[in-house]
Design a protein around this motif. Structure first.
Motif, PDB file in Angstrom:
ATOM      1  N   PHE A   1     -53.484 -25.673   5.469  1.00  0.00           N
ATOM      2  CA  PHE A   1     -53.953 -27.001   4.367  1.00  0.00           C
ATOM      3  C   PHE A   1     -54.077 -25.977   2.977  1.00  0.00           C
ATOM      4  CE2 PHE A   1     -55.771 -29.737   7.562  1.00  0.00           C
ATOM      5  CZ  PHE A   1     -54.438 -30.205   8.087  1.00  0.00           C
TER       6      PHE A   1
ATOM      7  N   ARG B   1     -57.162 -37.244   7.473  1.00  0.00           N
ATOM      8  CA  ARG B   1     -56.626 -36.745   6.178  1.00  0.00           C
ATOM      9  C   ARG B   1     -57.513 -36.143   5.100  1.00  0.00           C
ATOM     10  NH1 ARG B   1     -51.571 -37.355   5.347  1.00  0.00           N
ATOM     11  NH2 ARG B   1     -51.633 -37.218   3.128  1.00  0.00           N
TER      12      ARG B   1
ATOM     13  N   ARG C   1     -57.023 -32.623   3.711  1.00  0.00           N
ATOM     14  CA  ARG C   1     -55.741 -32.496   3.098  1.00  0.00           C
ATOM     15  C   ARG C   1     -55.840 -33.143   1.991  1.00  0.00           C
ATOM     16  NH1 ARG C   1     -51.722 -34.300   7.527  1.00  0.00           N
ATOM     17  NH2 ARG C   1     -53.573 -35.470   8.152  1.00  0.00           N
TER      18      ARG C   1
END
Length: 266
Positions: free
Chosen positions: A44, A247, A250
């Motif tokens: 990431f 999420r 990210r």
């Protein structure tokens, strides 16, 4: 990648160090979430960004990545997770580090802050909470996820979660999930759901710099951040617009928020 033994029970913990090798650079420890590994921080982009200014340390908590994966549920007591982190810091002769934990990593960070506050220069949690709670994995992944792992294995877990989400998992997350030992992961999950959490009195007396980050669609972690903030009114909370739990690390605003936080700590 190196391996060392946790002296409390002999479990071997995998870790890596990134940066220019300068031991006097501020240390940042990145700790992953459930069923993932230290590889997410490279995937990431966190390691690439942070190693320019910090001595970045990543590790695989027990039961994850390339660390040992015990099948005994008692091997996943929070005190042993804390000892995994401290063993790495002690080996690297790091007396104090900035700690950034995603999900499970955030839970361990709270435990570490409560039991060994002098070892942390600051604490950041991404989708973290001071308590896990019953049914958390069904809410995070899908109903019956632990039984799916036990009966059908990790590929079935990945397929069911993708079906539940309505879209395929990204390649990095899928690879990390499939690297798990299902029996060890289920033992960890069952033990963790019994976790009583950090007591309120311990939370209310925390004095180290603390930032909680959560996605606006990660409702249980938004509530957890609000509860902690009610105990520590000066603690900032950063909400990531539209981010789900998965999420959160990210989200495009997550890493910049943490970089600014670290810069503000001096």
């Amino acid at each position: 990648m190196e391996l060392l033994e946790n002296p409390l029970d002999g479990t071997r913990i995998s870790y890596r160090v990134f940066g220019d090798g300068a031991t006097d650079a501020p240390a940042v420890v990145l700790v992953h979430g459930t069923a993932l590994s230290q590889a997410i921080w490279r995937g990431f982009g966190w390691v690439r960004e942070l190693q320019q200014q910090y001595r970045v340390i990543t590790l695989d908590l027990r039961g994850h990545g390339r660390s040992d994966k015990p099948y005994d549920e008692d091997a996943y007591d929070q005190a042993l997770f804390v000892a995994d982190v401290l063993t790495v810091l002690d080996t690297l002769e790091v007396r104090s580090a900035h700690y950034i934990g995603y999900s499970l990593g955030g839970r361990v960070g709270f435990e570490l802050a409560a039991s060994h506050p002098g070892r942390l220069a600051s604490l950041v949690t991404l989708g973290g909470s001071p308590r896990t709670g019953q049914g958390v994995f069904d809410r995070t992944f899908f109903p019956g996820c632990i039984d799916t792992i036990v009966a059908r294995g990790m590929q079935a877990f990945v397929d069911r979660w993708a079906e539940h989400l309505g879209h395929p998992l990204d390649n990095s997350t899928q690879a990390a999930l499939l690297a798990n030992d299902g029996k060890a992961l289920a033992a960890y999950m069952r033990k963790t759901e019994e976790d009583p959490g950090v007591p309120v009195h311990a939370l209310s007396t925390l004095t180290l710099p603390l930032l909680m980050i959560a996605g606006t669609e990660d409702h249980s972690r938004v509530r957890a951040a609000a509860r902690v903030q009610s105990l520590l009114p000066r603690m900032p909370v950063r909400l990531l617009d539209g981010a789900t739990h998965g999420r959160t690390p990210r989200h495009p605003d997550a890493l910049p928020a943490v970089r600014q936080w670290l810069a503000d700590q001096g």
